[in-house]
Design an enzyme around this catalytic site. Sequence first.
Site, short mmCIF file in Angstrom:
data_model
loop_
_atom_site.label_atom_id
_atom_site.label_comp_id
_atom_site.label_asym_id
_atom_site.label_seq_id
_atom_site.Cartn_x
_atom_site.Cartn_y
_atom_site.Cartn_z
N GLY A 1 20.26 -99.75 -91.16
CA GLY A 1 19.94 -101.36 -91.05
C GLY A 1 20.35 -102.64 -92.02
N ALA A 2 21.76 -102.20 -91.41
CA ALA A 2 22.89 -102.53 -92.68
C ALA A 2 23.24 -103.78 -92.72
CB ALA A 2 23.75 -101.57 -93.65
N SER B 1 7.94 -100.72 -100.67
CA SER B 1 7.33 -101.61 -101.35
C SER B 1 6.47 -101.52 -102.01
CB SER B 1 7.04 -103.06 -99.99
OG SER B 1 6.19 -103.59 -100.02
N GLY C 1 20.36 -104.79 -97.17
CA GLY C 1 21.14 -102.95 -96.11
C GLY C 1 22.36 -103.34 -96.57
N TYR D 1 2.21 -102.83 -92.51
CA TYR D 1 3.35 -102.46 -92.85
C TYR D 1 2.92 -101.91 -94.54
CZ TYR D 1 6.92 -104.44 -96.66
OH TYR D 1 7.52 -104.38 -96.65
#
Length: 288
Positions: free
Chosen positions: A23-24, A140, A29, A166
């Site tokens: 996910g960069a 998170s 990212g 999440y």
Amino acid sequence: MTMTSWTADDLPDLTGRTVVITGAGRGLGLITARELAGAGARVVLGVRDTDKARRAVADLPGTFDIRPLDVSDLTSVRAFADSWSGDVDILINNAGVMDIPAARTVDGLDLQTTTNYTGPFLLTTLLLAHITDRVVHVTSELHKQGRIDLSDLDWRTRKHNGMQAYQASKLAVVLFSLELQRRLTAEGSPVRSVLASPGIARTALAAQSRSNVINRFTFLTNAPERGALSILYAATQDVPGNSYVGPDGLGGFRGSPAVRRQGKAGLDPAMAGRLWEATADLVGARAR
């Protein structure tokens, strides 16, 4: 808690090192990829949109390798891992979504859980034989509100709640790190499993969520550049296995990177072991 005023200027020379970041193509990212490449690393961006990623890094100094990878698609994860040869010094599981509506992946799995946890679990286990230094899992602070239901890990019987899904996925990431480190230590492996929380970083991650209102309060949040510091610190500094790196400010919301402490639920070894087995069954991964 170890306090620090560490910044990206303190990155070590990473010449000769290979880093894979999922996910960069944007957000934290992309910032992480830019800084690591600037320090000399060869950075492999595993992304869904390769053209967009190429445009994103086109004017950046350093060595970038753009490869297709959708962590929510287990076939894509397996193809990425199967095509890999050589070492991965550092794997950074960064890709993620937050508080999205209920949806199923092409494999019939919960989209949010798979993107944030089960896909990265599979990727890590498949690449582990290639990894020489560490795995960094981006989690998170909201993992502390998470609850794992092993009987319904994939949200099939419960009423779906985007924020609860999440929180649970991020707690699963923390427990995955715990069990992965236990297994690595038991094998005598020098590889480390490390956690990184960017705090509340002002990115587009929560754009569709009601929680996105927090981004209006800059005094409570980190700019994206600062949020990425926790990931960079976790990826490059000499911290113990299963360390949890996050902002040093009140509540872990903002500040400079520091070694902090996971929530109590993320330090339960029995749950971590059971979760590993349940996840392996879910994605058909019996590696290690």
